[in-house]
Design a protein around this motif. Structure first.
Motif, PDB file in Angstrom:
ATOM      1  N   GLU A  68     -13.944   9.633 -96.031  1.00 18.35           N
ATOM      2  CA  GLU A  68     -14.787  10.282 -95.210  1.00 18.35           C
ATOM      3  C   GLU A  68     -13.987  11.945 -95.364  1.00 18.35           C
ATOM      4  O   GLU A  68     -12.630  12.233 -95.240  1.00 18.35           O
ATOM      5  N   VAL A  69     -14.507  13.056 -96.132  1.00 18.86           N
ATOM      6  CA  VAL A  69     -14.083  14.431 -96.073  1.00 18.86           C
ATOM      7  C   VAL A  69     -14.798  15.154 -94.976  1.00 18.86           C
ATOM      8  O   VAL A  69     -16.104  15.081 -95.709  1.00 18.86           O
ATOM      9  N   LEU A  70     -14.066  15.756 -94.647  1.00 18.30           N
ATOM     10  CA  LEU A  70     -14.703  16.902 -93.658  1.00 18.30           C
ATOM     11  C   LEU A  70     -14.136  18.052 -93.547  1.00 18.30           C
ATOM     12  O   LEU A  70     -13.147  17.932 -93.765  1.00 18.30           O
ATOM     13  N   THR A  71     -14.994  18.818 -92.540  1.00 16.24           N
ATOM     14  CA  THR A  71     -14.702  19.899 -92.009  1.00 16.24           C
ATOM     15  C   THR A  71     -14.657  19.800 -90.471  1.00 16.24           C
ATOM     16  O   THR A  71     -14.625  18.615 -89.905  1.00 16.24           O
ATOM     17  N   GLU A  72     -13.164  20.671 -90.255  1.00 13.48           N
ATOM     18  CA  GLU A  72     -13.370  21.079 -88.138  1.00 13.48           C
ATOM     19  C   GLU A  72     -14.307  21.136 -87.781  1.00 13.48           C
ATOM     20  O   GLU A  72     -14.532  20.352 -86.645  1.00 13.48           O
ATOM     21  N   GLN A  73     -15.447  21.229 -88.406  1.00 12.47           N
ATOM     22  CA  GLN A  73     -16.195  20.562 -87.019  1.00 12.47           C
ATOM     23  C   GLN A  73     -16.627  19.394 -86.870  1.00 12.47           C
ATOM     24  O   GLN A  73     -17.810  19.143 -85.939  1.00 12.47           O
ATOM     25  N   ALA A  74     -16.392  18.711 -87.566  1.00 12.94           N
ATOM     26  CA  ALA A  74     -16.632  17.364 -87.430  1.00 12.94           C
ATOM     27  C   ALA A  74     -16.050  16.667 -85.999  1.00 12.94           C
ATOM     28  O   ALA A  74     -15.131  17.275 -85.801  1.00 12.94           O
ATOM     29  N   SER A  75     -16.695  16.344 -84.812  1.00 14.05           N
ATOM     30  CA  SER A  75     -16.921  15.944 -83.864  1.00 14.05           C
ATOM     31  C   SER A  75     -15.012  15.153 -83.177  1.00 14.05           C
ATOM     32  O   SER A  75     -15.305  14.426 -84.257  1.00 14.05           O
ATOM     33  N   PRO A  76     -14.333  15.121 -81.750  1.00 15.02           N
ATOM     34  CA  PRO A  76     -13.281  14.494 -81.694  1.00 15.02           C
ATOM     35  C   PRO A  76     -13.655  13.201 -81.801  1.00 15.02           C
ATOM     36  O   PRO A  76     -13.148  11.666 -82.074  1.00 15.02           O
ATOM     37  N   ALA A  77     -15.078  12.748 -80.583  1.00 15.91           N
ATOM     38  CA  ALA A  77     -16.241  11.331 -81.022  1.00 15.91           C
ATOM     39  C   ALA A  77     -16.028  11.180 -82.364  1.00 15.91           C
ATOM     40  O   ALA A  77     -15.680   9.745 -82.375  1.00 15.91           O
ATOM     41  N   TYR A  78     -16.407  12.093 -82.833  1.00 12.30           N
ATOM     42  CA  TYR A  78     -17.003  11.374 -85.353  1.00 12.30           C
ATOM     43  C   TYR A  78     -15.531  10.419 -85.464  1.00 12.30           C
ATOM     44  O   TYR A  78     -15.597   9.664 -86.224  1.00 12.30           O
ATOM     45  N   ARG A  79     -14.375  11.451 -85.381  1.00 12.58           N
ATOM     46  CA  ARG A  79     -13.444  11.403 -85.982  1.00 12.58           C
ATOM     47  C   ARG A  79     -12.323   9.575 -85.224  1.00 12.58           C
ATOM     48  O   ARG A  79     -11.886   8.770 -86.216  1.00 12.58           O
ATOM     49  N   ALA A  80     -12.772   9.709 -83.590  1.00  9.04           N
ATOM     50  CA  ALA A  80     -12.145   8.098 -83.038  1.00  9.04           C
ATOM     51  C   ALA A  80     -12.948   7.369 -83.728  1.00  9.04           C
ATOM     52  O   ALA A  80     -12.321   6.055 -83.917  1.00  9.04           O
ATOM     53  N   TYR A  81     -14.623   7.572 -83.727  1.00  9.58           N
ATOM     54  CA  TYR A  81     -14.883   6.092 -84.418  1.00  9.58           C
ATOM     55  C   TYR A  81     -15.005   6.005 -86.214  1.00  9.58           C
ATOM     56  O   TYR A  81     -14.754   4.372 -85.770  1.00  9.58           O
ATOM     57  N   LEU A  82     -14.692   7.374 -86.499  1.00 10.36           N
ATOM     58  CA  LEU A  82     -13.818   6.350 -88.051  1.00 10.36           C
ATOM     59  C   LEU A  82     -12.735   5.581 -87.841  1.00 10.36           C
ATOM     60  O   LEU A  82     -12.286   4.840 -88.444  1.00 10.36           O
ATOM     61  N   ARG A  83     -11.371   5.950 -87.146  1.00  8.32           N
ATOM     62  CA  ARG A  83     -10.181   5.531 -87.024  1.00  8.32           C
ATOM     63  C   ARG A  83     -10.811   3.730 -86.574  1.00  8.32           C
ATOM     64  O   ARG A  83     -10.162   2.728 -87.031  1.00  8.32           O
ATOM     65  N   ARG A  84     -11.763   3.836 -85.719  1.00  5.75           N
ATOM     66  CA  ARG A  84     -12.223   2.345 -84.632  1.00  5.75           C
ATOM     67  C   ARG A  84     -12.430   1.836 -86.065  1.00  5.75           C
ATOM     68  O   ARG A  84     -12.970  -0.022 -86.300  1.00  5.75           O
ATOM     69  N   HIS A  85     -12.998   2.208 -86.760  1.00  4.37           N
ATOM     70  CA  HIS A  85     -13.840   1.420 -88.321  1.00  4.37           C
ATOM     71  C   HIS A  85     -12.993   1.044 -89.111  1.00  4.37           C
ATOM     72  O   HIS A  85     -13.484   0.593 -90.615  1.00  4.37           O
ATOM     73  N   GLY A  86     -11.911   1.832 -89.771  1.00  2.00           N
ATOM     74  CA  GLY A  86     -10.878   1.550 -90.392  1.00  2.00           C
ATOM     75  C   GLY A  86     -11.378   2.759 -91.254  1.00  2.00           C
ATOM     76  O   GLY A  86     -11.222   2.140 -92.962  1.00  2.00           O
ATOM     77  N   VAL A  87     -12.128   3.692 -91.492  1.00  3.27           N
ATOM     78  CA  VAL A  87     -12.534   4.645 -92.203  1.00  3.27           C
ATOM     79  C   VAL A  87     -11.295   5.375 -92.821  1.00  3.27           C
ATOM     80  O   VAL A  87     -11.251   6.269 -91.606  1.00  3.27           O
ATOM     81  N   SER A  88     -10.616   6.052 -93.697  1.00  4.57           N
ATOM     82  CA  SER A  88     -10.265   7.341 -94.067  1.00  4.57           C
ATOM     83  C   SER A  88     -10.681   8.375 -93.708  1.00  4.57           C
ATOM     84  O   SER A  88     -11.426   8.178 -94.258  1.00  4.57           O
ATOM     85  N   TYR A  89     -10.412   9.462 -93.732  1.00  2.00           N
ATOM     86  CA  TYR A  89     -10.865  10.426 -93.547  1.00  2.00           C
ATOM     87  C   TYR A  89      -9.925  11.914 -94.003  1.00  2.00           C
ATOM     88  O   TYR A  89      -8.339  11.695 -93.095  1.00  2.00           O
ATOM     89  N   ILE A  90      -9.609  12.845 -94.530  1.00  2.00           N
ATOM     90  CA  ILE A  90      -9.445  13.788 -94.115  1.00  2.00           C
ATOM     91  C   ILE A  90      -9.791  15.142 -94.015  1.00  2.00           C
ATOM     92  O   ILE A  90     -10.956  15.250 -93.900  1.00  2.00           O
ATOM     93  N   PHE A  91      -9.774  16.546 -93.826  1.00  3.56           N
ATOM     94  CA  PHE A  91     -10.096  17.986 -93.467  1.00  3.56           C
ATOM     95  C   PHE A  91      -9.982  18.583 -94.607  1.00  3.56           C
ATOM     96  O   PHE A  91      -9.448  18.622 -95.089  1.00  3.56           O
ATOM     97  N   ALA A  92     -10.679  19.153 -95.245  1.00  2.00           N
ATOM     98  CA  ALA A  92     -11.454  20.062 -96.472  1.00  2.00           C
ATOM     99  C   ALA A  92     -12.033  21.395 -96.248  1.00  2.00           C
ATOM    100  O   ALA A  92     -12.840  21.500 -95.988  1.00  2.00           O
ATOM    101  N   GLY A  93     -11.221  21.907 -95.157  1.00  2.00           N
ATOM    102  CA  GLY A  93     -12.086  23.453 -94.557  1.00  2.00           C
ATOM    103  C   GLY A  93     -12.861  23.554 -93.283  1.00  2.00           C
ATOM    104  O   GLY A  93     -12.486  22.211 -92.312  1.00  2.00           O
TER     105      GLY A  93
END
Length: 242
Positions: A115-140
């Motif tokens: 997942e390519v996120l901005t810093e607007q993505a919520s902490p709860a969503y980032r925790a959700y991605l971690r629980r499901h084993g989805v990588s993510y990076i911030f780009a903006g």
């Protein structure tokens, strides 16, 4: 900068539409098989899609968030750095509902999701991605920075070649920010005509303005079923409109 070679690889109708009823025509299905064949022949390390397209792939499933889980910081998260193929999902606000860290679809190889996120993505969503084993990076911070995204995808996941497969807003954003090397455009022998259907390139909310782009024809190929493939390089890849 070190980044992947980025190719917009897209199938459209003769009037530039990339979605719509024309996709169900026999002639388009033949062109789509050619599109899939060429996509495989690129031997790309990643396929990139925008939020709207990914929502269609995931049946508009919404993430189930635990609003109490706000532990994840603004750090990139790598769940798998050695996958054979990556599905890169542009998701600035954190809206996609994933069931696992693997994208699976009939007729496509399995791919690890980034997942390519901005810093607007919520902490709860980032925790959700971690629980499901989805990588993510911030780009903006508030809008997508394609340069940052490409640098991180190259450095963190060793992505050498990436296919940008739509939709129109993402295609245009990467082009405008100078992150496209080649356009592989397949034209199906069909037209749509719907004024509301998405086209190959569309103005994007990530950009405050747009500058017209020009291309240099590299190759023309006649395909099965009267489809045509046009391959272009970008005349000035550093358009830089934001």
């Amino acid at each position: 900068m070190q980044r992947p070679k980025n190719v917009i690889h897209i199938l459209s109708a003769l009037d530039g539409k990339i979605t719509g009823p024309f996709m169900g025509l026999a002639a388009t299905r033949t062109a789509n098989r050619e599109y899939a064949r060429i996509r495989t022949e690129y031997h790309a390390d990643a396929w990139l899609y925008g939020t709207v397209t990914t929502k269609e792939f995931t049946d508009h499933r919404k993430p189930i968030l635990d609003d109490q889980d706000i532990s994840s910081s603004l750090e990139d998260f790598i769940a798998d750095r050695e996958a054979a193929l990556y599905y890169v999902s542009i998701d600035a606000l954190g809206e996609i509902g994933w069931e696992s860290g693997i994208f699976q679809s009939p007729g496509r190889p399995d791919a690890h999701i980034i997942e390519v996120l901005t810093e607007q993505a919520s902490p709860a969503y980032r925790a959700y991605l971690r629980r499901h084993g989805v990588s993510y990076i911030f780009a903006g911070e508030k809008s997508l920075d394609c340069k940052i995204a490409c640098e991180k995808l190259y450095r963190m996941f060793d992505i050498q070649t990436m296919l940008i497969c739509g939709g129109g807003g993402i295609n245009w954003t990467f082009l405008q920010q100078g992150m496209v090397d080649e356009l592989s455009l397949l034209l199906a022998p069909a037209a749509d005509g719907d004024p509301d259907s998405v086209t190959v390139f569309e103005q994007s909310p990530f950009l405050s303005k747009s500058i017209p782009a020009t291309f240099k024809l590299k190759d023309v190929e006649r395909l099965e079923g009267d489809a045509v493939r046009l391959v272009y390089t970008i005349v000035d890849p550093k358009v830089g409109a934001q």
